[in-house]
Design an enzyme around this catalytic site. Structure first.
Site, PDB file in Angstrom:
ATOM      1  CG  ASP A 163      -1.964  -1.081   1.183  1.00 58.56           C
ATOM      2  OD1 ASP A 163      -2.465  -1.376   0.084  1.00 58.56           O
ATOM      3  OD2 ASP A 163      -2.307  -1.624   2.247  1.00 58.56           O
ATOM      4  CG  ASP A 214      -6.739  -1.466  -1.703  1.00 54.80           C
ATOM      5  OD1 ASP A 214      -6.973  -2.673  -1.895  1.00 54.80           O
ATOM      6  OD2 ASP A 214      -5.817  -1.061  -0.974  1.00 54.80           O
TER       7      ASP A 214
END
EC number: 3.4.23.36
Length: 156
Positions: free
Chosen positions: A120, A138
């Site tokens: 991330d 995401d």
């Protein structure tokens, strides 16, 4: 345009963007570091997540979550395929949504299989309140879910 072609293009573009950005972060940033982009609002970070969205099950004391999320993702990919098969050609919101979810799911699945965790790097915040870091996959999954909700209400 054929629904499989449209969903395929969306998913491939999503997957490529996701993997290229994650590779850049892994190669250019040291793990657990941060670079300010917009002070007080947005940083690029290099963090990893062994769990799901928002750090769910991201714990060092459990080791089964990788296999669990790989299996869940594979089941979800099958469900996406069935939904795409049953989607009407004219329902572009559903087809686009499924393409985004497919590309995002495969992007995070690749990370789980190759690295046992998901990279991330997008960190939005206000003051000391940080939204959990996330990635392109995401974003695509959320966009896809939103498009499918729009499709559901539009066709109701």
């Amino acid at each position: 345009m054929n629904k499989y072609f449209l969903a395929g293009i969306i998913s491939v573009v999503t997957l490529v963007l996701d993997q290229v950005t994650k590779i850049a972060v892994r190669e250019k940033m040291v793990l657990w570091t941060s670079e300010t982009v917009i002070p007080g609002f947005f940083n690029l970070v290099h963090v990893v997540n062994k769990g799901a969205a928002f750090g769910f099950l991201n714990r060092a004391d459990i080791t089964w979550q990788r296999n669990f999320f790989v299996v869940v993702t594979i089941i979800a990919l099958g469900a996406i395929g069935m939904l795409l098969k049953s989607a009407e050609e004219k329902d572009k919101f559903q087809i686009l949504g499924l393409g985004f979810v497919l590309g995002g799911a495969i992007g995070n699945l690749i990370d789980r299989i190759l690295y046992h965790q998901v990279t991330d790097f997008l960190d939005f915040y206000y003051g000391s309140h940080h939204y959990p870091a996330f990635n392109v996959a995401d974003i695509a999954i959320c966009l896809g879910a939103f498009a499918m909700i729009v499709s559901f209400y539009k066709n109701k």
